[in-house]
Write an enzyme that holds these catalytic residues in place. Structure first.
Site, PDB file in Angstrom:
ATOM      1  N   LYS A 140      24.974  42.445  41.824  1.00 43.74           N
ATOM      2  CA  LYS A 140      26.279  43.108  41.775  1.00 43.74           C
ATOM      3  C   LYS A 140      26.657  43.430  40.327  1.00 43.74           C
ATOM      4  O   LYS A 140      27.011  44.550  39.990  1.00 43.74           O
ATOM      5  CB  LYS A 140      27.302  42.125  42.366  1.00 43.74           C
ATOM      6  CG  LYS A 140      28.483  42.711  43.018  1.00 43.74           C
ATOM      7  CD  LYS A 140      29.450  41.618  43.498  1.00 43.74           C
ATOM      8  CE  LYS A 140      28.995  40.841  44.705  1.00 43.74           C
ATOM      9  NZ  LYS A 140      30.062  39.997  45.274  1.00 43.74           N
ATOM     10  N   ASP A 163      27.190  47.412  35.881  1.00 43.90           N
ATOM     11  CA  ASP A 163      27.211  47.262  34.413  1.00 43.90           C
ATOM     12  C   ASP A 163      28.291  46.313  33.920  1.00 43.90           C
ATOM     13  O   ASP A 163      29.009  46.612  32.960  1.00 43.90           O
ATOM     14  CB  ASP A 163      27.390  48.632  33.728  1.00 43.90           C
ATOM     15  CG  ASP A 163      26.092  49.411  33.712  1.00 43.90           C
ATOM     16  OD1 ASP A 163      25.024  48.774  33.696  1.00 43.90           O
ATOM     17  OD2 ASP A 163      26.150  50.659  33.748  1.00 43.90           O
ATOM     18  N   LYS A 207      27.262  31.205  41.536  1.00 47.88           N
ATOM     19  CA  LYS A 207      28.230  30.968  42.614  1.00 47.88           C
ATOM     20  C   LYS A 207      28.404  29.478  42.795  1.00 47.88           C
ATOM     21  O   LYS A 207      27.478  28.710  42.535  1.00 47.88           O
ATOM     22  CB  LYS A 207      27.695  31.567  43.925  1.00 47.88           C
ATOM     23  CG  LYS A 207      28.766  31.846  44.934  1.00 47.88           C
ATOM     24  CD  LYS A 207      29.491  33.120  44.590  1.00 47.88           C
ATOM     25  CE  LYS A 207      30.389  33.611  45.675  1.00 47.88           C
ATOM     26  NZ  LYS A 207      30.676  35.031  45.493  1.00 47.88           N
TER      27      LYS A 207
HETATM   28  N1  GLU Z   1      33.999  35.984  44.437  1.00 50.09           N
HETATM   29  C1  GLU Z   1      33.981  37.347  44.059  1.00 50.09           C
HETATM   30  C2  GLU Z   1      32.651  37.978  44.422  1.00 50.09           C
HETATM   31  O1  GLU Z   1      31.957  37.527  45.300  1.00 50.09           O
HETATM   32  C3  GLU Z   1      34.406  37.564  42.618  1.00 50.09           C
HETATM   33  C4  GLU Z   1      33.489  37.007  41.590  1.00 50.09           C
HETATM   34  C5  GLU Z   1      34.055  37.047  40.171  1.00 50.09           C
HETATM   35  O2  GLU Z   1      35.076  37.657  39.961  1.00 50.09           O
HETATM   36  O3  GLU Z   1      33.424  36.432  39.314  1.00 50.09           O
HETATM   37  O4  GLU Z   1      32.277  38.992  43.906  1.00 50.09           O
END
Ligand code: GLU
Length: 476
Positions: A97, A102, A109
């Site tokens: 992601k 970028d 996680k």
């Molecule tokens: N938990 C969100 C995700 O799965 C946000 C992650 C974040 O902002 O670091 O993308």
């Protein structure tokens, strides 16, 4: 490339199988490909907290998939079914992601095995602070190393407790505010973060509709979302903001909203705000809402005819058992992993187009990036330039009017506003989502080895991750 017929596999395997398909389209040496695919490290912790006089042991994880860029980034999930496997899969998705849009972070996680509904507010605070302490102790939280954010079961409240715990333990870190994102604005958060994932989903859909070939691919017509029939699965933070913005700003027709305790349907269009208010006032339940048809078996509503189906809650809701019955033309993955690998093959066969999670829900981490920058620069966006811009625009209006033309009042009002924080955040988010879709579009239509957007998105991301690793070399 033909899509392999697959049996149902775990979320983690689903992610890895897609990754393998993407790798196969790239020219990456085998050893490097293996390294990129796997999770680099995962920390598991058990810790005790005294609850109502008794000691309870909690178990949690923080996984780092890829640290080709630092810090690594990703939410912390509080759920009663979270596992190490799931956290690792989600960390993997975070790497892709961030690379795709970028955002210069690696992927991480966290998860805590807990049902927050079983605990009082004070108990949740003690549990969260203790979990945060355990992660801080092992350098799994820090503005330069690993920056958590909200995810399922967590929000601003938990992020506030985490930053406060971090500040207490690292009081000489001037950048302590940047150790976590998704904080309340009063604690260093950024305006526009709460709605960011939902708004990002809408920006992604808008960009999709700006590309006629893609709209045609999904057997749809038109160049906007206006009037499109939409089903939203999950009215949590992401689902609510997606539905609300689609309805308010894009004139979409939200024909069904699916929740854990039933679905609400109205073919003329539901009132999203009214339903959300009802749900909030009714302990999170949509049951009993009188202004729409209620169906207890919400899963069956996934199969209802619509233009766009937006799963915005949990993993694997569209799987081998229901994929063949899905009637949507386009599926927008607002949640992480809502369509299983096996289901995707079935849907693809039927001609259903999927806009993948690694792209469509990247709005959250994008705005987290803005928040992190705000915290590191110790200044709110717009603080230096808003009034200056307003002054310049006033001069422009005066100059035009001096020529004898009259600037219409509505334009005067719009021009008189310099960009404030939320306007800049939305602009940055929109730009990010547009650019990333254009990259996916380009990759998908120009590469015959790539047969869907998910593989295109992953191939783009993996290529960037590989470039980072290849450029930095292997230490020592
Ligand atoms: N938990 C969100 C995700 O799965 C946000 C992650 C974040 O902002 O670091 O993308």
């Amino acid at each position: 490339m033909s899509v392999p017929t697959a049996k149902e596999v775990s979320f983690r395997e689903s992610v890895n199988l897609s990754c393998d398909l993407a790798m196969a389209t790239l020219d990456i040496p085998e050893g490097m490909a293996k390294y990129i695919r796997n999770v680099n490290n995962v920390y598991q912790v058990r810790f005790p907290v005294k609850i109502k006089g008794k000691v309870e042991t909690f178990i949690g994880w923080r996984a780092v998939h890829s640290d080709h860029k630092l810090p690594v980034k990703g939410g912390i999930r509080f759920a009663s079914n979270v596992s190490q496997d799931e956290v690792e899969a989600l960390a993997t998705l975070m790497s892709y992601k961030c690379a795709l849009v970028d955002v210069p972070f690696g992927g991480s996680k966290g998860g805590l095995l807990i049902d927050p509904r079983n605990y009082e507010r004070d108990e949740m605070e003690r549990i969260t602070r203790r979990f945060a302490f355990e992660l801080i102790q092992k350098d799994y939280i820090g503005s330069a190393t690993n920056v958590p954010a909200p995810d399922m079961g967590t929000g601003q409240r938990e992020m506030a407790w985490i930053v406060s715990t971090y500040a207490a333990h690292r009081s000489n870190d001037i950048n302590h505010m940047a150790c976590v994102t998704g904080k309340p604005v009063s604690m260093g958060g950024i305006r526009g973060r709460v709605e960011a994932t939902g708004r990002g989903v809408v920006c992604g859909l808008r960009e999709f509709f700006r590309h006629p070939e893609d709209v045609k691919l999904a057997n749809m017509e038109g160049n906007s979302i206006k009037g499109k029939k939409v089903i939203i699965q999950g009215l949590g933070n992401v689902g609510y903001h997606t539905a609300s913005i689609l309805q308010r700003e894009d004139d979409a027709k939200i024909i069904a909203i699916l929740e854990w305790d039933g679905a609400l349907i109205d073919h003329k269009g539901l009132d999203v705000e009214d339903i959300y208010k009802y749900k909030c006032d009714n302990k999170g339940s949509v049951k009993g809402y009188s202004k729409a048809k209620y169906i207890k078996d919400s899963n069956s509503v996934l199969e209802m005819e619509c233009d766009i189906l937006i799963p915005a809650a949990m993993e694997a809701v569209i799987n081998q058992s229901n994929a063949a019955k899905i009637q949507a033309k386009l599926i927008g993955e607002a949640a992480n992993g809502p369509v299983t690998f096996a289901a995707e093959a079935i849907l693809q066969e039927k001609g259903v187009v999927i806009i993948p999670d690694s792209y469509l829900n990247a709005g959250g981490v994008t705005v987290s990036y803005f928040e992190w920058i705000k915290n590191l620069s110790h200044i709110r966006f717009g603080r230096m330039n808003k009034r200056w811009e307003e002054g310049q625009n006033q001069l422009l209006i005066q100059a035009i009017e001096k020529t004898g033309s009259k600037v219409p009042q509505d334009l005067v009002e719009k021009l008189s506003q310099g960009a404030d924080e939320v306007a800049l955040v939305r602009s940055g988010l929109d730009d990010t989502m547009r650019k990333a879709f254009q990259d996916i579009h380009e990759c998908y239509w120009s590469n015959e080895k790539i047969n869907n957007y998910r593989i295109a998105a992953m191939a783009i991301a993996i290529k960037k991750i590989h470039t980072s690793y290849a450029t930095m070399g292997i230490y020592p």
